[in-house]
Design an enzyme around this catalytic site. Structure first.
Site, short mmCIF file in Angstrom:
data_model
loop_
_atom_site.label_atom_id
_atom_site.label_comp_id
_atom_site.label_asym_id
_atom_site.label_seq_id
_atom_site.Cartn_x
_atom_site.Cartn_y
_atom_site.Cartn_z
N HIS A 1 48.99 32.24 46.63
CA HIS A 1 47.99 31.18 46.07
C HIS A 1 48.81 30.49 44.95
O HIS A 1 49.33 31.02 44.17
CB HIS A 1 47.07 32.01 45.72
CG HIS A 1 45.98 32.82 46.45
ND1 HIS A 1 44.88 33.00 46.33
CD2 HIS A 1 46.32 33.01 47.94
CE1 HIS A 1 44.24 33.83 47.55
NE2 HIS A 1 45.40 33.60 48.51
N CYS B 1 40.42 33.04 43.04
CA CYS B 1 39.95 33.97 43.78
C CYS B 1 40.13 35.46 42.57
O CYS B 1 40.72 35.29 41.58
CB CYS B 1 40.76 34.56 45.00
SG CYS B 1 42.22 34.94 44.76
N GLU C 1 47.45 29.08 42.21
CA GLU C 1 46.95 29.80 40.84
C GLU C 1 47.73 30.84 40.69
O GLU C 1 48.28 30.95 39.37
CB GLU C 1 45.59 30.09 40.97
CG GLU C 1 44.58 29.21 41.23
CD GLU C 1 44.08 29.21 42.77
OE1 GLU C 1 45.03 29.28 43.57
OE2 GLU C 1 43.04 28.94 42.80
N CYS D 1 43.71 35.97 41.56
CA CYS D 1 44.48 35.11 40.70
C CYS D 1 43.99 35.23 39.25
O CYS D 1 44.47 34.88 38.44
CB CYS D 1 44.22 33.67 41.27
SG CYS D 1 45.29 33.33 42.88
ZN LIG Z 1 43.80 33.28 44.57
#
Ligand SMILES: [Zn+2]
Length: 144
Positions: free
Chosen positions: A56, A86, A58, A89
């Site tokens: 991801h 999420c 982030e 992250c």
């Molecule tokens: Zn994430």
């Protein structure tokens, strides 16, 4: 409060999300802006391309910030991201030392737009157990 300058950087993060889609990945993009608004790093989702569930943007940028920025700079650095981070992250962000996150879509908005994005099974967790044994490495680590 989200300013006009924030919106400009959010648009860039949304552009990174669009780029991820053109490259065959999920539609998420993020960037880091330093204390003076300068762009320090950018990333987009590469879960499919890298075959890595943690890829991801982030998380990649939180790791980058923790590695590359001194704590004072990190605290004055902002992450701009196309969607609310999420849970995975968010955990990395807390540890990264970054001072602020600005997102475009809230998780609820994302799930409404793409219900698949909210389809996460839960993982059963059992514990605590073996306290005396499990504390030994903690005690060893805490000793000066
Ligand atoms: Zn994430």
């Amino acid at each position: 409060m989200i300013t006009t300058a924030d919106e400009t950087l959010l648009r860039r993060a949304i552009g990174l999300a669009a780029r991820a889609v053109t490259l065959g990945d999920a539609p998420y993009g993020s960037l880091l802006a330093g204390p003076n608004g300068e762009i320090l790093a950018e990333a987009h989702n590469t879960v499919r391309r890298d075959d890595d569930i943690t890829a991801h943007p982030e998380l990649k940028l939180a790791r980058w910030a923790a590695r590359e920025l001194d704590p004072a700079t990190a605290a004055r650095t902002t992450m701009y991201t196309s969607c609310q981070p999420c849970g995975m992250c968010e955990g990395a962000l807390v540890r990264s030392g970054l001072g602020r996150v600005v997102y475009a879509l809230a998780t609820e908005q994302l799930v409404e737009l793409d219900p698949r994005s909210g389809d996460r099974p839960t993982v059963a967790q059992d514990g605590p157990a073996l306290f005396d044994e499990a504390r030994a490495p903690i005690d060893a680590y805490r000793r000066p």
